[in-house]
Design a protein around this motif. Structure first.
Motif, PDB file in Angstrom:
ATOM      1  N   GLU A 169       6.982 -17.008  -8.204  1.00  8.23           N
ATOM      2  CA  GLU A 169       6.789 -15.602  -8.569  1.00  8.23           C
ATOM      3  C   GLU A 169       5.560 -15.386  -9.459  1.00  8.23           C
ATOM      4  O   GLU A 169       5.245 -14.246  -9.818  1.00  8.23           O
ATOM      5  CB  GLU A 169       8.027 -15.077  -9.317  1.00  8.23           C
ATOM      6  N   ARG A 170       4.851 -16.426  -9.787  1.00  8.35           N
ATOM      7  CA  ARG A 170       3.701 -16.285 -10.684  1.00  8.35           C
ATOM      8  C   ARG A 170       2.481 -15.711  -9.959  1.00  8.35           C
ATOM      9  O   ARG A 170       2.398 -15.711  -8.740  1.00  8.35           O
ATOM     10  CB  ARG A 170       3.336 -17.635 -11.296  1.00  8.35           C
ATOM     11  N   PHE A 171       1.523 -15.226 -10.779  1.00 10.20           N
ATOM     12  CA  PHE A 171       0.227 -14.722 -10.305  1.00 10.20           C
ATOM     13  C   PHE A 171       0.397 -13.597  -9.284  1.00 10.20           C
ATOM     14  O   PHE A 171      -0.362 -13.503  -8.319  1.00 10.20           O
ATOM     15  CB  PHE A 171      -0.610 -15.858  -9.713  1.00 10.20           C
ATOM     16  N   CYS A 172       1.361 -12.780  -9.496  1.00 16.09           N
ATOM     17  CA  CYS A 172       1.645 -11.673  -8.578  1.00 16.09           C
ATOM     18  C   CYS A 172       1.629 -10.370  -9.362  1.00 16.09           C
ATOM     19  O   CYS A 172       2.620  -9.978  -9.973  1.00 16.09           O
ATOM     20  CB  CYS A 172       2.994 -11.885  -7.894  1.00 16.09           C
ATOM     21  N   GLU A 173       0.483  -9.682  -9.361  1.00 19.84           N
ATOM     22  CA  GLU A 173       0.341  -8.405 -10.063  1.00 19.84           C
ATOM     23  C   GLU A 173       0.107  -7.249  -9.112  1.00 19.84           C
ATOM     24  O   GLU A 173       0.472  -6.109  -9.420  1.00 19.84           O
ATOM     25  CB  GLU A 173      -0.840  -8.491 -11.046  1.00 19.84           C
ATOM     26  N   VAL A 174      -0.494  -7.527  -7.942  1.00 20.13           N
ATOM     27  CA  VAL A 174      -0.824  -6.485  -6.977  1.00 20.13           C
ATOM     28  C   VAL A 174      -0.461  -6.966  -5.578  1.00 20.13           C
ATOM     29  O   VAL A 174      -0.810  -8.082  -5.194  1.00 20.13           O
ATOM     30  CB  VAL A 174      -2.334  -6.135  -7.023  1.00 20.13           C
ATOM     31  N   SER A 175       0.220  -6.148  -4.813  1.00 13.91           N
ATOM     32  CA  SER A 175       0.482  -6.446  -3.401  1.00 13.91           C
ATOM     33  C   SER A 175      -0.768  -6.091  -2.590  1.00 13.91           C
ATOM     34  O   SER A 175      -1.292  -4.988  -2.695  1.00 13.91           O
ATOM     35  CB  SER A 175       1.681  -5.641  -2.894  1.00 13.91           C
ATOM     36  N   ASP A 176      -1.225  -7.029  -1.803  1.00 16.67           N
ATOM     37  CA  ASP A 176      -2.456  -6.833  -1.031  1.00 16.67           C
ATOM     38  C   ASP A 176      -2.227  -7.377   0.384  1.00 16.67           C
ATOM     39  O   ASP A 176      -2.251  -8.586   0.619  1.00 16.67           O
ATOM     40  CB  ASP A 176      -3.619  -7.567  -1.699  1.00 16.67           C
ATOM     41  N   ILE A 177      -2.012  -6.467   1.334  1.00 15.85           N
ATOM     42  CA  ILE A 177      -1.721  -6.878   2.717  1.00 15.85           C
ATOM     43  C   ILE A 177      -2.869  -6.522   3.664  1.00 15.85           C
ATOM     44  O   ILE A 177      -2.704  -6.581   4.884  1.00 15.85           O
ATOM     45  CB  ILE A 177      -0.416  -6.225   3.214  1.00 15.85           C
ATOM     46  N   GLY A 178      -4.032  -6.176   3.100  1.00 14.89           N
ATOM     47  CA  GLY A 178      -5.160  -5.745   3.927  1.00 14.89           C
ATOM     48  C   GLY A 178      -5.596  -6.804   4.935  1.00 14.89           C
ATOM     49  O   GLY A 178      -5.683  -6.548   6.139  1.00 14.89           O
ATOM     50  N   LEU A 179      -5.878  -8.012   4.453  1.00  6.67           N
ATOM     51  CA  LEU A 179      -6.342  -9.060   5.358  1.00  6.67           C
ATOM     52  C   LEU A 179      -5.217  -9.502   6.288  1.00  6.67           C
ATOM     53  O   LEU A 179      -5.460  -9.785   7.470  1.00  6.67           O
ATOM     54  CB  LEU A 179      -6.870 -10.254   4.562  1.00  6.67           C
ATOM     55  N   ARG A 180      -4.003  -9.538   5.788  1.00  4.08           N
ATOM     56  CA  ARG A 180      -2.880  -9.928   6.647  1.00  4.08           C
ATOM     57  C   ARG A 180      -2.782  -9.023   7.855  1.00  4.08           C
ATOM     58  O   ARG A 180      -2.686  -9.482   9.007  1.00  4.08           O
ATOM     59  CB  ARG A 180      -1.569  -9.884   5.859  1.00  4.08           C
ATOM     60  N   ASP A 181      -2.820  -7.718   7.631  1.00  2.00           N
ATOM     61  CA  ASP A 181      -2.679  -6.774   8.745  1.00  2.00           C
ATOM     62  C   ASP A 181      -3.862  -6.875   9.707  1.00  2.00           C
ATOM     63  O   ASP A 181      -3.686  -6.775  10.926  1.00  2.00           O
ATOM     64  CB  ASP A 181      -2.568  -5.339   8.200  1.00  2.00           C
ATOM     65  N   TRP A 182      -5.070  -7.077   9.162  1.00  2.73           N
ATOM     66  CA  TRP A 182      -6.248  -7.172  10.029  1.00  2.73           C
ATOM     67  C   TRP A 182      -6.175  -8.425  10.895  1.00  2.73           C
ATOM     68  O   TRP A 182      -6.520  -8.415  12.075  1.00  2.73           O
ATOM     69  CB  TRP A 182      -7.511  -7.176   9.173  1.00  2.73           C
ATOM     70  N   VAL A 183      -5.703  -9.541  10.306  1.00  2.00           N
ATOM     71  CA  VAL A 183      -5.564 -10.802  11.052  1.00  2.00           C
ATOM     72  C   VAL A 183      -4.525 -10.654  12.161  1.00  2.00           C
ATOM     73  O   VAL A 183      -4.743 -11.099  13.297  1.00  2.00           O
ATOM     74  CB  VAL A 183      -5.194 -11.950  10.089  1.00  2.00           C
ATOM     75  N   LEU A 184      -3.386 -10.035  11.841  1.00  2.00           N
ATOM     76  CA  LEU A 184      -2.348  -9.863  12.864  1.00  2.00           C
ATOM     77  C   LEU A 184      -2.845  -8.993  14.018  1.00  2.00           C
ATOM     78  O   LEU A 184      -2.459  -9.197  15.179  1.00  2.00           O
ATOM     79  CB  LEU A 184      -1.102  -9.245  12.230  1.00  2.00           C
ATOM     80  N   GLU A 185      -3.725  -8.054  13.722  1.00  2.00           N
ATOM     81  CA  GLU A 185      -4.259  -7.183  14.775  1.00  2.00           C
ATOM     82  C   GLU A 185      -5.328  -7.884  15.611  1.00  2.00           C
ATOM     83  O   GLU A 185      -5.348  -7.757  16.841  1.00  2.00           O
ATOM     84  CB  GLU A 185      -4.859  -5.923  14.134  1.00  2.00           C
TER      85      GLU A 185
END
Length: 583
Positions: free
Chosen positions: A521-537
């Motif tokens: 659970e460490r080093f988690c301050e901001v959720s960032d799914i931008g690259l994930r979604d682009w890669v899946l597409e």
């Protein structure tokens, strides 16, 4: 008779004139010969050292290899490199041909043997055997496995320390020699006094009269640059001769040992280069992640990859070969020198100069993310049109976002880009994309950026245009490998009690590889799914719904798991039916 004399005969006057001309010609010839011989002898007497040195470099003292021998060795904390010398056209040994043999000093009956870690071939064409570190009180040799150990032993002679050594050298496009040195202890990022150093060329550094010397042009960090003598540029005249070595002499302190032969890289800088965008990295044991890293960056415009392999013992060689067979312009360069990332990047900049317009220096856990969907090449071109007030753009700096474990406890099966989606809020530092010809002659770099020539300047990329997703804090089983050794020269290893509060370390982790209970659970301050979604597409196969870098073996494994699950469900169903009937 009179008619004959008129048509073709010679008078007595003509004969006298001819003899006079002949006598003058002979006198001039003899005088010229005597004068030339006198000058030659005179010059030979006043320049004996230079003449003998040049003759030695060109002909007489160049060693010819006749049998397979161990040339020299280098001792590291965790391994020993043994350099083999082969006669021309000899077949190289394989890993299966050799044993590393360790024996107690003064008691050769007490010995043990083991297979080497690997057998490598470097840029010089030399074969290097990687054995374990030599235990205290022991010596190491090589045995050929098809003979008994005591029948055919290759004895190790000259052995060097890894931290006091000239370990690599290359001749740059301006014909200067760039020498890479451990042991100068120069300050990071600072230019040293070049007058304190000189390059020394030869085969036997114990014979001063057979050496060529050249004054250093620049010196900084682990790099000394010198003007290369013409004799060295020409190289040995016969193929069976060994290439010349180069070392560095510190004036007032002596000369360092050397295993380096200066290699001449291809030609001058081309007007039109083969590749617009290239990437260089230094890594160790990256076989499991290299496929995703290469295929992803190929999808955003990267055309060429230089992999500096820092003592891997996984399957990275075959992985790079597989990528080559798939059409990727990727090459592996064996780089065994530890704590030398800055020097390795400088070496790569020289290597890439003739073929690449731009070279990015990033790690295998770092991925460029361009939210607009542009290619990396287009982003670079846009910055090229933007002129800085200080000069032409020679370096583009990109901010980095550091991602955490994102709640995961096991390594993700589909890769890092779709698995890790939680990061620190603020960017940490930056990484650079450089024009190789814009670099300062010192080649100073601090991993994150280079020193440029005066006529060039750097430009910063806005994070809305491009960032680097740095998957720095992954699941613990992956992350703990960072504790073994850091590759950067001027960064302390994490197990050292030094600079514990540095940003280069994991905050609050300390110096021991002990997993904190809340690591996931460490080093988690901001959720960032931008690259994930682009890669899946962009990188998903529409039929299989799998990412292009996922292996066929994993697909089969998943199908087996699904099938086993269905069998288990059927068994549970049948068992439940029997229970109901029994009731």
């Amino acid at each position: 008779m009179k008619n004959r004399r008129k048509r073709g005969g010679l008078s007595s006057v003509d004969v006298v004139v001819s003899w006079r001309r002949f006598f003058r010609f002979v006198s001039l010839f003899v005088f010229s010969f005597v004068l030339f011989s006198a000058v030659f002898i005179f010059l030979g007497k006043i320049r004996p050292v230079v003449r003998s040195s040049v003759n030695a470099v060109l002909r007489g003292s160049v060693p010819v290899v006749k049998v397979i021998t161990i040339h020299e060795a280098v001792e590291f904390p965790d391994q020993t490199l043994i350099f083999l010398k082969y006669p021309p056209s000899s077949r190289f040994f394989t890993k299966e041909d050799l044993f590393c043999v360790f024996s107690v000093v003064n008691d050769s009956s007490k010995l043990f043997k083991e297979l080497p870690f690997a057998v490598e071939t470097d840029d010089y064409g030399r074969q290097i055997v990687r054995c374990s570190a030599v235990p205290r009180g022991n010596t190491v040799s090589l045995a050929v496995s098809r003979w008994r150990v005591d029948d055919y032993n290759l004895q190790v002679g000259l052995t060097h320390r890894w931290d006091w050594l000239v370990y690599d050298a290359v001749i740059d496009d301006d014909n200067s020699t760039v020498v890479f040195v451990k042991g100068l202890n120069l300050r990071p990022g600072k230019v040293a006094d070049a007058s304190r150093y000189e390059c020394v060329y030869g085969w036997d550094f114990t014979k001063p009269k057979l050496l060529l010397r050249a004054q250093a042009i620049s010196a900084a960090q682990e790099i000394v640059r010198c003007k290369t003598p013409l004799t060295v540029l020409d190289g040995p005249r016969r193929a069976q001769y060994q290439p010349v070595k180069v070392s560095v002499r510190i004036k007032g302190s002596g000369m360092l040992p050397s295993v380096a032969h200066p290699i001449k890289r291809p030609g001058r800088i081309k007007v039109s280069k083969t590749f617009e965008t290239c990437v260089c990295t230094m890594t160790r044991n990256a076989a499991n992640v290299l496929r995703e890293w290469v295929m992803y960056h190929a999808g955003i415009g990267v055309q060429r990859w230089f992999i500096y392999d820092n003592n891997s013992d996984d399957d990275i060689v075959s992985e790079i070969k597989n990528l080559e067979n798939c059409g990727y312009n990727i090459s592996r360069h064996f780089w065994p020198w530890i704590k030398t990332q800055e020097a390795g990047f400088a070496n790569c900049a020289i290597r890439a100069k003739s073929d690449c317009d731009w070279v990015a220096f990033i790690d295998v856990d770092e991925f460029f993310y361009i939210p607009s969907g542009q290619t990396l090449t287009n982003v670079i071109r846009n910055h090229m049109t933007t002129l800085s007030s200080s000069g032409e753009i020679g370096e583009i700096r990109t901010p980095c976002h550091s991602f955490g474990p994102s709640g995961l406890r096991d390594p993700p099966r589909s890769g890092v880009t779709t698995a890790y989606t939680c990061r620190m809020a603020l960017p940490e530092r930056h990484k650079s994309i450089i024009r190789p010809e814009s670099l300062n002659t010192t080649l100073i770099n601090v991993v994150h950026h280079f020193h440029l020539k005066e006529e060039f300047a750097f430009g910063d990329v806005d994070k809305s245009t491009m960032v680097i997703n740095h998957y720095k804090y992954q699941v613990w089983d992956i992350f703990k490998e960072k504790f073994k050794r850091r590759v950067a020269t001027y960064v302390a290893d994490w197990q050292n009690e030094e600079n514990v509060g540095s940003k280069d370390r994991a905050p609050g982790l300390g110096t021991r590889p002990v997993e904190p209970s809340d690591w996931a659970e460490r080093f988690c301050e901001v959720s960032d799914i931008g690259l994930r979604d682009w890669v899946l597409e962009k990188f998903s196969d529409r039929k299989t719904q799998r990412l292009v870098w996922e292996r066929e073996a994993r697909r089969v494994e998943d199908e087996v798991i699904v099938q086993m699950g269905s069998w288990a469900d059927k068994r549970v169903g049948r068992k439940r039916k029997k229970q109901l009937k029994a009731q």
